[in-house]
Design a protein around this motif. Structure first.
Motif, PDB file in Angstrom:
ATOM      1  N   LYS A 131       0.814  -1.362   0.046  1.00  0.00           N
ATOM      2  CA  LYS A 131      -0.164   0.080  -0.001  1.00  0.00           C
ATOM      3  C   LYS A 131       0.998   1.392   0.028  1.00  0.00           C
ATOM      4  CE  LYS A 131      -3.448   2.525   2.722  1.00  0.00           C
ATOM      5  NZ  LYS A 131      -2.934   3.606   2.798  1.00  0.00           N
ATOM      6  N   VAL A 159      -4.701   4.141  -1.600  1.00  0.00           N
ATOM      7  CA  VAL A 159      -5.189   2.738  -1.775  1.00  0.00           C
ATOM      8  C   VAL A 159      -6.238   2.500  -0.505  1.00  0.00           C
ATOM      9  CG1 VAL A 159      -4.471   0.321  -1.493  1.00  0.00           C
ATOM     10  CG2 VAL A 159      -3.079   1.668  -2.930  1.00  0.00           C
ATOM     11  N   TYR A 174      -8.964   1.682  -4.839  1.00  0.00           N
ATOM     12  CA  TYR A 174      -8.555   3.118  -4.522  1.00  0.00           C
ATOM     13  C   TYR A 174      -9.452   3.768  -4.448  1.00  0.00           C
ATOM     14  CZ  TYR A 174      -8.334   4.141  -9.526  1.00  0.00           C
ATOM     15  OH  TYR A 174      -8.664   4.397 -10.560  1.00  0.00           O
TER      16      TYR A 174
END
Length: 217
Positions: A37, A131, A154
């Motif tokens: 992430k 994200v 996202y």
């Protein structure tokens, strides 16, 4: 073993577990969702979502009768970002046709993101991907050079008012999709000496690039 000894042992074990957890969490090379992430968020912090896939240069002209060309620009005129004038363009010397001339307004220049690689070119950008979840990743390792294919969801952060206007969203379908809610993204990450980094392609199949605009090999 008395109660005091048991408590001391449990406390020491908890501290050791916390140290191990902190060490793992701070290691950018570990193949875990937190690092994946962070790598994607870091990449998109330097690569905002923009109206056009390639940088534009204004002024531009569009045939008045070609609504597929004029409608997107007119939406930006409605938001005060472009100025429109109609002129006659000579065609084959003996005839002419009306065309709209579009150029950046004062407001548009203040919102314009300059392309440092192409003087005079730029784009209207409207936010950065953040994200919300890592949905899947292919097997990887913490070794430098390891790669993984990531599927993630996202949202778009920091969308300006002009990007949420109905006229603009109707004229630019990708903008509408980006700001309407969570979207699915795909990317390739590679483990480097500095941790995981985006090195693959984005959902539009465009090469990943570094912050200075160079394509990442």
């Amino acid at each position: 073993m008395n109660l005091r000894t048991i408590r001391s042992t449990m406390h020491a074990a908890a501290l050791c577990g916390a140290v191990v957890l902190m060490a793992t969490g701070c290691n950018k090379k570990v193949d875990n969702n937190m690092n994946f992430k962070n790598a994607i968020d870091t990449y998109y912090s330097a690569h905002p979502a923009c109206l056009w896939p390639d940088s534009m240069k204004f002024p531009v002209q569009a045939d008045v009768s070609d609504t597929s060309k004029t409608t997107p620009y007119d939406a930006l005129v409605d938001q005060g970002m472009l100025e429109r004038t109609t002129v006659e363009k000579t065609k084959l010397i003996i005839s002419s046709k009306p065309v709209n001339n579009y150029d950046l307004s004062g407001k548009g220049r203040s919102l314009w993101t300059v392309d440092v690689q192409q003087p005079g070119y730029g784009n209207f950008c409207y936010g950065h991907r953040k994200v919300t979840s890592i949905d899947s990743s292919t097997p990887a390792s913490s070794a430098v050079g390891a790669t993984t294919q990531i599927t993630y969801h996202y949202t778009l952060a920091d969308a300006p008012a002009w990007a949420t206007a109905a006229e603009t969203q109707n004229a630019y379908p990708q903008l509408h999709a980006d700001v309407s809610g969570p979207q699915v993204g795909h990317t390739t990450l590679t483990n480097t000496d500095n941790g995981w980094q985006v090195t693959g392609t984005d959902p539009d199949n465009k090469p990943a690039t570094s912050a200075d605009g160079k394509i990442v090999e």
